[in-house]
Each structure stands twice: as structure tokens, then as C-alpha cells.
Design an enzyme around this catalytic site. Structure first.
Site, PDB file in Angstrom:
ATOM      1  N   CYS A 115      -1.595 -34.740  37.588  1.00 40.07           N
ATOM      2  CA  CYS A 115      -1.997 -33.690  36.657  1.00 40.07           C
ATOM      3  C   CYS A 115      -1.998 -32.385  37.440  1.00 40.07           C
ATOM      4  CB  CYS A 115      -3.339 -33.987  35.975  1.00 40.07           C
ATOM      5  SG  CYS A 115      -4.782 -33.976  37.031  1.00 40.07           S
TER       6      CYS A 115
ATOM      7  N   CYS B 116       1.275 -31.827  33.446  1.00 39.29           N
ATOM      8  CA  CYS B 116       1.770 -30.972  34.538  1.00 39.29           C
ATOM      9  C   CYS B 116       3.166 -30.446  34.259  1.00 39.29           C
ATOM     10  CB  CYS B 116       1.719 -31.704  35.875  1.00 39.29           C
ATOM     11  SG  CYS B 116       2.765 -33.140  36.008  1.00 39.29           S
TER      12      CYS B 116
ATOM     13  N   CYS C 188       6.905 -32.354  38.230  1.00 37.55           N
ATOM     14  CA  CYS C 188       7.042 -33.638  38.913  1.00 37.55           C
ATOM     15  C   CYS C 188       8.517 -33.894  39.217  1.00 37.55           C
ATOM     16  CB  CYS C 188       6.491 -34.758  38.032  1.00 37.55           C
ATOM     17  SG  CYS C 188       6.340 -36.331  38.873  1.00 37.55           S
TER      18      CYS C 188
END
Length: 137
Positions: free
Chosen positions: A11, A85, A89
Site C-alpha cells: 500500500c 498504490c 508496483c
């Protein structure tokens, strides 16, 4: 997946959702899963309301600290679960990616964090059943 699957929870601040998810998976898996958590922009400390909400169910995350998301953490994980997020990633072929839509507990009191904690537990239980079901004798 290896004999022991690994899961990375990500997150933004690695201070609430991903910390609770990692704690639930560690608690429920009984050593059957390698667990990591990280944040794309880690905070300075774990959310006190998340610490309190997890303590209510007998899980102590008070010693945890937010960690930065690294390429290596993603590479070493079989399953990467993001929680708000966005596109930060890194994506690698052969990895499984899930995005769990969960409210952000930042700035909320423990009463508002409890339902998020409970929703995370339900999601973790489903994941655990799928990637590392209990061994039958």
C-alpha cells in the site's frame, strides 16, 4: 510456486492495510507462507489505530515499521497484492497480481479501522485457502 509460497502486500504508506494483511497472513498461515509488506511511499510509523485494532484480535503489530517497496521484494514474491498504490508496483512476468479495494485507514480512529481489519481477514483467509490449504494427515 515454491513449496512455500510468498506473498507481498503493498500500500502507499505501509502503515495500515498492508501491515494488517501481512499480520493476518502470518497469524493464519502458521508458517506455510512467506509474508512481506512494503509501501510505495512509506510512512514513519504504523498507524496507531491499526495497531490497536489488531491487538483487539490478539495480534501485536506494534513493533512493525513501514518499509520501502523494492524491485527485489516483488521479484521474490509469488503473489503481489496492492491496496491503493496505483501503478507504482513493478510488474514482472510469472507473478500473480491482485488489487484489493480497501478503504484507507489513515487518519481514522479504531472504530473505523475495525471493519477494514475484518474485511482484510476475510480476503486473507480466501487467499490462504487458495495458495496454501491446510495439509491433510
Amino acid at each position: 510456486m515454491a513449496d512455500k509460497p510468498s506473498v507481498l502486500f503493498v500500500c502507499v504508506h505501509n502503515a495500515g492495510r498492508s501491515q494488517m494483511a501481512a499480520a493476518w497472513l502470518t497469524h493464519l498461515a502458521g508458517g506455510r507462507v512467506e509474508v512481506r509488506s512494503a509501501g510505495s511511499d512509506p510512512g514513519t510509523a504504523v498507524n496507531p489505530a491499526a495497531v490497536e485494532a489488531m491487538a483487539e484480535v490478539g495480534i501485536d503489530i506494534s513493533a512493525e515499521t513501514p518499509k520501502i517497496l523494492t524491485v527485489d521484494a516483488v521479484k521474490e514474491s509469488d503473489v503481489c497484492i496492492t491496496m491503493g498504490c496505483g501503478d507504482t508496483c513493478p510488474v514482472f512476468p510469472g507473478k500473480r497480481y491482485l488489487d484489493w479495494k480497501l478503504e484507507d485507514p489513515a487518519g481514522r480512529g479504531v472504530a473505523a479501522v475495525r471493519p477494514i481489519r475484518d474485511e482484510i481477514k476475510t480476503l486473507v483467509e480466501g487467499l490462504l485457502h487458495e495458495i496454501a490449504p491446510p495439509r491433510t494427515p
